[in-house]
Design a protein around this motif. Structure first.
Motif, PDB file in Angstrom:
ATOM      1  N   UNK A 104       0.904  -1.296  -0.059  1.00 57.43           N
ATOM      2  CA  UNK A 104      -0.150   0.128   0.048  1.00 57.43           C
ATOM      3  C   UNK A 104       0.926   1.210  -0.023  1.00 57.43           C
ATOM      4  N   UNK A 105       1.748   1.404   1.066  1.00 57.36           N
ATOM      5  CA  UNK A 105       2.723   2.501   1.125  1.00 57.36           C
ATOM      6  C   UNK A 105       3.513   2.494  -0.242  1.00 57.36           C
ATOM      7  N   UNK A 106       4.006   1.648  -0.955  1.00 60.80           N
ATOM      8  CA  UNK A 106       4.769   1.287  -2.043  1.00 60.80           C
ATOM      9  C   UNK A 106       4.015   1.803  -3.214  1.00 60.80           C
ATOM     10  N   UNK A 107       2.685   1.371  -3.249  1.00 60.05           N
ATOM     11  CA  UNK A 107       1.785   1.662  -4.249  1.00 60.05           C
ATOM     12  C   UNK A 107       1.590   3.135  -4.511  1.00 60.05           C
ATOM     13  N   UNK A 108       1.492   3.767  -3.320  1.00 55.31           N
ATOM     14  CA  UNK A 108       1.291   5.166  -3.351  1.00 55.31           C
ATOM     15  C   UNK A 108       2.450   5.948  -3.843  1.00 55.31           C
ATOM     16  N   UNK A 109       3.793   5.376  -3.406  1.00 49.38           N
ATOM     17  CA  UNK A 109       5.253   6.057  -3.700  1.00 49.38           C
ATOM     18  C   UNK A 109       5.351   5.660  -5.297  1.00 49.38           C
ATOM     19  N   UNK A 110       4.774   4.602  -5.793  1.00 46.85           N
ATOM     20  CA  UNK A 110       5.049   4.374  -7.290  1.00 46.85           C
ATOM     21  C   UNK A 110       4.209   5.350  -7.935  1.00 46.85           C
ATOM     22  N   UNK A 111       3.044   5.498  -7.509  1.00 44.85           N
ATOM     23  CA  UNK A 111       2.023   6.356  -8.210  1.00 44.85           C
ATOM     24  C   UNK A 111       2.551   7.786  -8.201  1.00 44.85           C
ATOM     25  N   UNK A 112       3.155   8.133  -7.150  1.00 46.96           N
ATOM     26  CA  UNK A 112       3.738   9.492  -7.003  1.00 46.96           C
ATOM     27  C   UNK A 112       4.908   9.672  -7.849  1.00 46.96           C
ATOM     28  N   UNK A 113       5.728   8.732  -7.998  1.00 43.48           N
ATOM     29  CA  UNK A 113       6.925   8.596  -8.880  1.00 43.48           C
ATOM     30  C   UNK A 113       6.389   8.909 -10.319  1.00 43.48           C
ATOM     31  N   UNK A 114       5.485   7.985 -10.697  1.00 47.55           N
ATOM     32  CA  UNK A 114       4.825   8.355 -11.903  1.00 47.55           C
ATOM     33  C   UNK A 114       4.329   9.593 -12.532  1.00 47.55           C
ATOM     34  N   UNK A 115       3.597  10.036 -11.502  1.00 52.23           N
ATOM     35  CA  UNK A 115       2.591  11.174 -11.952  1.00 52.23           C
ATOM     36  C   UNK A 115       3.238  12.379 -11.900  1.00 52.23           C
ATOM     37  N   UNK A 116       4.292  12.522 -10.496  1.00 49.22           N
ATOM     38  CA  UNK A 116       4.784  13.648 -10.216  1.00 49.22           C
ATOM     39  C   UNK A 116       6.102  13.844 -10.904  1.00 49.22           C
ATOM     40  N   UNK A 117       7.049  12.994 -10.775  1.00 49.76           N
ATOM     41  CA  UNK A 117       8.315  12.747 -11.444  1.00 49.76           C
ATOM     42  C   UNK A 117       8.542  12.525 -12.666  1.00 49.76           C
ATOM     43  N   UNK A 118       8.016  11.616 -13.224  1.00 50.74           N
ATOM     44  CA  UNK A 118       8.391  11.016 -14.561  1.00 50.74           C
ATOM     45  C   UNK A 118       7.623  11.758 -15.743  1.00 50.74           C
ATOM     46  N   UNK A 119       6.228  11.872 -15.536  1.00 47.40           N
ATOM     47  CA  UNK A 119       5.653  12.865 -16.260  1.00 47.40           C
ATOM     48  C   UNK A 119       6.152  14.478 -16.150  1.00 47.40           C
ATOM     49  N   UNK A 120       6.447  14.924 -15.061  1.00 46.40           N
ATOM     50  CA  UNK A 120       7.117  16.178 -15.107  1.00 46.40           C
ATOM     51  C   UNK A 120       8.451  16.286 -15.715  1.00 46.40           C
ATOM     52  N   UNK A 121       9.221  15.267 -15.648  1.00 41.84           N
ATOM     53  CA  UNK A 121      10.181  15.507 -16.543  1.00 41.84           C
ATOM     54  C   UNK A 121      10.116  15.123 -17.940  1.00 41.84           C
ATOM     55  N   UNK A 122       9.097  14.836 -18.320  1.00 39.45           N
ATOM     56  CA  UNK A 122       8.908  14.695 -19.747  1.00 39.45           C
ATOM     57  C   UNK A 122       8.582  13.319 -20.420  1.00 39.45           C
ATOM     58  N   UNK A 123       8.446  12.351 -19.456  1.00 36.19           N
ATOM     59  CA  UNK A 123       8.267  11.093 -20.189  1.00 36.19           C
ATOM     60  C   UNK A 123       6.554  11.049 -20.664  1.00 36.19           C
ATOM     61  N   UNK A 124       6.450  10.705 -21.967  1.00 33.65           N
ATOM     62  CA  UNK A 124       5.134  10.535 -22.447  1.00 33.65           C
ATOM     63  C   UNK A 124       4.520   9.385 -22.825  1.00 33.65           C
ATOM     64  N   UNK A 125       5.422   8.673 -22.936  1.00 33.84           N
ATOM     65  CA  UNK A 125       4.777   7.055 -23.379  1.00 33.84           C
ATOM     66  C   UNK A 125       4.062   6.519 -22.466  1.00 33.84           C
ATOM     67  N   UNK A 126       2.867   6.182 -22.549  1.00 31.29           N
ATOM     68  CA  UNK A 126       1.994   5.657 -21.648  1.00 31.29           C
ATOM     69  C   UNK A 126       2.127   4.186 -21.195  1.00 31.29           C
ATOM     70  N   UNK A 127       2.490   3.582 -21.887  1.00 35.46           N
ATOM     71  CA  UNK A 127       2.915   2.204 -21.906  1.00 35.46           C
ATOM     72  C   UNK A 127       4.213   2.004 -20.984  1.00 35.46           C
ATOM     73  N   UNK A 128       5.221   2.868 -21.283  1.00 31.37           N
ATOM     74  CA  UNK A 128       6.328   2.998 -20.327  1.00 31.37           C
ATOM     75  C   UNK A 128       5.986   3.332 -18.812  1.00 31.37           C
ATOM     76  N   UNK A 129       5.040   4.348 -18.713  1.00 34.99           N
ATOM     77  CA  UNK A 129       4.628   4.896 -17.464  1.00 34.99           C
ATOM     78  C   UNK A 129       3.744   3.703 -16.718  1.00 34.99           C
ATOM     79  N   UNK A 130       2.917   3.320 -17.491  1.00 38.08           N
ATOM     80  CA  UNK A 130       2.157   2.048 -16.977  1.00 38.08           C
ATOM     81  C   UNK A 130       3.067   0.992 -16.544  1.00 38.08           C
TER      82      UNK A 130
END
Ligand code: SAH
Length: 208
Positions: free
Chosen positions: A1-27
């Motif tokens: 649970x704790x890690x699921x949230x952390x993983x979500x934050x990494x994808x939504x707040x960090x990777x997207x912000x840094x310009x990763x757009x490929x939805x399959x990679x993000x998933x």
């Protein structure tokens, strides 16, 4: 649970912000449990956007760099991919989520064994212990090749093992500072572009 949230934050707040757009990679990055690939004492840092030590002087790559390199491979599902430098096996797992078959080669037997253990659920992954600086001719050609250690220059065997329209992503340069290159094979010719400045552990060449 704790890690699921952390993983979500990494994808939504960090990777997207840094310009990763490929939805399959993000998933894939939202799905693969990076904490299973880091040493126990570093669990709380598993979803921070920096590399972490995995023993034997090696590191698990920074999530942003994993995402950037994976996106550059342009995987759509059926590809055969070669990874040089299995390390923790995290990048291998991300590739396995996105390609048809992954062959990954690691020169340090203890790391290869650790990766074998954590990746045992992945059927389409073949792990090889050995020197990947010459690629892995047994399974060539590859639709995509990713090198997760830094080479002084691109080892000639790697582009040579690309299929037509294949992509090779490799950090090239001296220790601590390399250019991340994407090399695309088109009509037998190689086109090169620079993606990022990166810092990888060295690719050990010609040492068996
Ligand atoms: N993708 C890995 C990166 C590990 S660091 C991860 O995110 O965990 C790079 C790895 O490349 C190290 O494990 C190192 O041992 C391996 N390596 C270096 N030179 C190699 C070579 N010639 N053949 C295979 N693996 C090599």
């Amino acid at each position: 649970m704790r890690f699921e949230h952390a993983r979500h934050e990494l994808v939504e707040r960090v990777l997207r912000f840094k310009g990763i757009r490929d939805e399959r990679v993000l998933a894939a990055m939202r799905k693969v449990p990076r904490h299973e690939f880091v040493p126990e004492p570093l669990l709380s840092e598993a979803y921070a956007d920096y590399p972490l030590p995995i023993g034997h002087g090696q590191t698990i790559s920074q999530p942003y760099i994993v995402a950037l390199m994976t996106a550059a491979l342009e995987l759509s599902g059926g590809e055969k991919v070669l990874e040089v430098g299995t390390g923790s096996g995290y990048q291998t797992a991300i590739l396995a989520e996105l390609a048809g078959r992954v062959i990954s080669i690691e020169r340090i037997a203890a790391l290869a064994e650790g990766a074998r253990e954590v990746l045992r659920g992945y059927k389409d992954v073949t792990l090889v212990t050995g020197d990947g600086s010459k690629g892995y001719a047994e399974e060539a050609p590859y639709d995509a090749i990713i090198v997760t250690a830094a080479a002084h220059r691109t080892p000639p065997a790697l582009p040579a093992q690309l299929a037509e329209a294949g992509r090779l992503v490799i950090p090239v340069g001296p220790p601590f500072y390399q250019r991340l290159l994407k090399i695309t094979k088109t009509g037998g010719e190689f086109r090169e572009e620079e993606l990022e400045v990166v810092s990888f552990v060295p690719l050990v060449e010609g040492a068996g």
